[in-house]
Scaffold this motif. Structure first.
Motif, short mmCIF file in Angstrom:
data_model
loop_
_atom_site.label_atom_id
_atom_site.label_comp_id
_atom_site.label_asym_id
_atom_site.label_seq_id
_atom_site.Cartn_x
_atom_site.Cartn_y
_atom_site.Cartn_z
N GLN A 1 -3.28 21.94 28.74
CA GLN A 1 -3.78 20.62 29.11
C GLN A 1 -3.77 19.69 27.89
O GLN A 1 -3.42 18.51 27.99
CB GLN A 1 -5.21 20.70 29.66
N SER B 1 -1.90 20.21 25.17
CA SER B 1 -0.49 20.02 24.80
C SER B 1 0.13 18.91 25.64
O SER B 1 0.83 18.03 25.13
CB SER B 1 0.30 21.31 25.01
N MET B 2 -0.13 18.95 26.96
CA MET B 2 0.42 17.90 27.83
C MET B 2 -0.14 16.54 27.47
O MET B 2 0.59 15.54 27.46
CB MET B 2 0.13 18.23 29.30
N TYR C 1 -0.99 15.54 24.65
CA TYR C 1 -0.27 15.06 23.47
C TYR C 1 1.12 14.55 23.85
O TYR C 1 1.53 13.47 23.39
CB TYR C 1 -0.15 16.16 22.41
N ALA C 2 1.83 15.29 24.70
CA ALA C 2 3.18 14.85 25.09
C ALA C 2 3.11 13.51 25.84
O ALA C 2 3.95 12.63 25.65
CB ALA C 2 3.86 15.92 25.92
#
Lengths: 565, 565
Positions: free
Chosen positions: B43, B45-46, B48-49
């Motif tokens: 969650q 990581s997403m 951040y993307a």
């Protein structure tokens, strides 16, 4: 790891005024639910009845279970550190006492609440197995001695702390055995766990049981466990096409050159189509491609893509390979892909073939060994089945069945009174298998000369212990004809002191990685027939001649001569 | 109850500076494990993307499940209050950010952490079913709308809070249906729960699902649930004989006269033996008698004895009756007994016969209806089996199977993106049943004129809602030939606002007893064939004509024409 622990300890020392502190695996304090009121009401009712009757006898309780979980023949003991944190902090608060005054009958005498408020555990002695040890039915995991009303008050909390910790550690160790030593195992179970703390505990204890990491960020923070994860289907479906990319550029690793990763990826996708990878440009979803590019720009060194949002072989894998080839052009190596649905054996082999073909066509050897992660409702049986079919999975993300222990969601540890003021206590009940082994006991593990455990042995606490190289008669606890002389090459006294006169015994505490290593070593040493999946051989639990006679005589004494029912 | 809640609210108001506070069921704050980091790494990581790609789209997510648990055909939704407490307190702490900096790749840009640190939920809109409502597969339990990266960050925590709460509430409601309306059901599961918080949650949600109380003292304190309990086997076995009683006297209820309860009890035991109750003075264990007397002196108005430590009919019940008769002589009425082993149907009937004979011999009618509690590994199937055999149990203490949901230890709620910036999102995956219903939707329950639910109906969010008395075409979501015009007598809009623009919608929050009552009422109204144990009829989930066409056209658009595999 030991460095890390020491660092944490220093932090605790600064803020914790207690001289005697536990080797906490974390500087962050949890769980505030673990406190003296986290218990069954009857413990407090009994405490009152004991207090009222001035019954402050010296009592010995054994904490043990009667049956290994998961139709297996071993259990891993875990939860000791949590138990000792609870013991260290045991104190009824003023609001606890206020609540109990309202919840108990009005005629309960006021002085009892003063007694509770002043209660401490300085007169309690706790012996336990080292955390992470293998343990077998009826062996005391913890032996607790002290004033009857106080030890009784510890029962429920110790049980809840040991039961689930040991269950899920054992479960994780079985998944590890099934997957083999070299696969990467990740715990992904938080969302399906039995509550927030079930999730936290699962992450900690699955790591101890042999997993390599968890998706649970808080567990990473609290226990210094490796955390892992990539992205979800929603990330993919949130992108519609390449126009959703606000920034398409990525800087080269070796120069200042900027590359348009979207154009590069589209070029490679077109090339892949031409090389007959059995998909068409039309079939490869452009939103998915955009999502992969967006993710690769954010995590160029850690690009691992979930490839089953639309179609694994027609869309997900071609799109992944296009972006991975583009990344390589810029100087980065992609990590791999994740599968979350479908026939994992079939798909993983197909994906590996795809990767091998890309490796060959583009002359990039590393493509052959890109990581394939699988994560769709995997349980222990599925791991065995995948092994039998043959698959190309490197890493498993395992959730629901691991953390909730679907095969058996509870371990049946009990806490039984075995001695009061030196007198053995018997409980028979209507079910014979529920009968307890009375009296204060010692527990030993006897090893052969290769260091393989032969049997566990219970003796009365005042007996001589078995000695290396000397024959000792070990008896089956129930069947009188089963007995053998064993001459051990090593004798391990299983119950070590962990809490003596209000102090923690530091040298018997372990770091989380120390516990994890103990699990691994002890499982390695256990004979394979005790560990196999189907009908494993029971590990032998024996009793000394003296204990055998003592138990059986007492059982006879306490049983009315009745019907043969 | 509402008085109690108001009192608590006042206490919170004093210490909580937030204008907008939830109707907490307790003044004591728990669980500190519920915080933004209790989530899966992906969650973050997403997030951040998304942040890196400036993708701050408006997103709609549905939280729903695909299959009812326990081979049943209904589910009770619970956990909403916990979700909203989490929402209200959502804030990354400085130590969270410090941890994330070390845990994420070094190339993650520093401004992202500033973004996380400043994140709030003021732009999030949450609609949900009222807590305690019945819910069926694929109906959105919660619909959450807001900036994509932020809503995505809520997924795991909302799932862990809804999944177990709903599962165990549903389980408890099934035990209630099995036991019938008039039996007393007590939750005794703490020691076998999946961690301390699993235990606490179980106690709260089993009460909501229809249980009458719990043994868990902390749950009583936190949630104002009735707590219950008596004593354990260890209490009995800790007494050796009558000499263990330090004080044997009890004051009369009606005068100042002091009675020797031990002498009185021995007298009655001797009388019972003479009246041919099929036991001998020799068989009735004297330590057990002493324990019962000690307990009765402490709890003269609440004497309930565990009678299976040695032998139920030869020792436990005669000893109990002797003490109960002695108590009656002093002016108190005993409560009854508890059985914790053996054949519960057989033993409970035998004990009832014993009580009836005592009632007759001693002319004490109340003896006939003394309470019989049973508590040995009881599950839903055993309740049904006991009903079929006939038994004399008044009250069940249920632990392991209830709280760990042995029949199915996890509910499979998922959290799926259905719309981004007004564009529907599709996820197909390799498994057809995992496909989602795209687009923002409304959910209705249509009732007949007796107030019985007919079907649930999903529509697109911009469609007209079905109207009372007007025919509406309801379609099966998958099978094109199944459809019907329904003319509802009542239409319930299932999704009500609970969190709008950073504020809790107080009028849609309920007290714990209000939620419990909703469960009871809704289950009463549900047709019996949906509730029966074996092969229950599925409750119908339908979609509007517009939604049907919308979904099926999208699925076709997103599916490559491939093999028929």
């Amino acid at each position: 790891m030991s460095d890390k622990l020491d660092a944490n300890e220093n932090i605790i020392n600064e803020t914790n005024p207690f001289e005697n502190h536990i080797r906490l695996t974390s500087k962050y304090e949890l769980n505030n639910a673990v406190q003296p009121l986290l218990t069954d009401l009857y413990q407090i009712s009994m405490a009152y009845a004991y207090w009222k009757n001035q019954k402050n006898d010296n009592a010995v309780f054994d904490l043990f279970f009667r049956k290994n979980p998961f139709q297996g023949e071993y259990t891993v003991f875990a939860g000791l550190e949590d138990c000792l944190k609870y013991i260290q902090n045991f104190k009824f608060s003023t609001s606890d006492i206020d609540y109990l005054r309202t919840a108990m009958p009005q005629y309960v005498e006021d002085e009892f609440f003063v007694y509770l408020e002043n209660m401490n555990l300085n007169d309690i002695q706790i012996y336990a197995l080292r955390e992470g040890s293998l343990v077998f039915p009826r062996i005391p995991i913890m032996r607790i001695e002290g004033p009857l009303p106080i030890v009784q008050l510890l029962e429920t909390t110790l049980l809840v702390l040991v039961n689930y910790a040991s269950l899920v550690t054992t479960n994780a160790s079985r998944f590890r055995l099934a997957a083999g030593e070299f696969k990467n195992l990740l715990e992904f179970g938080l969302r399906r766990a039995q509550g927030p703390d079930g999730g936290l505990g699962a992450s900690k204890y699955c790591y101890i049981g042999g997993f390599d990491g968890t998706s649970n960020v808080l567990a990473g923070k609290l226990y210094s466990i490796p955390i892992r994860g990539t992205h979800a289907h929603s990330f993919v479906s949130s992108y519609n096409d390449l126009s959703d990319l606000h920034d398409r550029t990525l800087k080269s690793v070796v120069s200042d050159e900027m590359f348009d990763l979207a154009n590069l990826s589209m070029d490679y996708l077109t090339q892949l189509e031409k090389f007959e990878f059995n998909f068409s440009l039309n079939e490869a979803n452009r939103g998915e491609l955009a999502a992969f590019i967006g993710y690769a720009i954010a995590f160029p060194s850690d690009f691992l893509a979930l490839v089953d949002t639309y179609n694994v072989l027609k869309s997900g894998v071609p799109n992944f390979c296009a972006v991975a080839l583009a990344l390589h052009k810029v100087g980065y190596r992609a990590k791999g892909i994740r599968l979350d649905s479908g026939d994992l054996a079939y798909l993983s082999n197909k994906v590996r073939d795809f990767f091998k073909k890309v490796a060959k066509v583009f002359q990039l050897d590393f493509f052959e060994s890109l990581t394939i992660v699988a994560s769709n409702d995997i349980n222990e049986d599925i791991l065995h089945s995948l092994n039998m079919q043959g698959h190309s999975i490197d890493s498993f993300g395992i959730g629901t069945h691991l953390v909730t222990c679907q095969k058996q969601p509870a371990l049946g540890c009990v806490f039984k009174l075995v001695e009061v003021n030196g007198r053995p206590c018997v409980k028979l009940s209507e079910d014979v298998q529920k009968a307890t082994f009375p009296g204060k006991k010692n527990a030993y593990r006897l090893y052969d000369k290769e260091g393989i455990p032969l049997v566990d042995l219970l003796t009365r606490s005042d007996e001589d212990e078995p000695k290396v190289g000397e024959a000792f008669l070990c008896r089956h606890p129930f069947i009188e004809t089963k007995r053998a002389y064993l001459s051990p090459s090593k004798v391990e006294n299983l119950l070590v002191p962990v809490w003596i006169n209000g102090k923690l015994v530091q040298e018997n505490m372990d770091s989380i990685d120390g516990i994890r290593e103990r699990v691994r070593k002890q499982l390695n040493r256990l004979r394979n027939d005790h560990k196999r999946m189907l009908n494993p051989t029971p590990y032998k639990i024996t009793v000394s001649r003296t204990l055998y006679d003592f138990i059986h005589n007492l059982w006879l004494d306490y049983t009315p001569i009745g019907e043969l029912k």
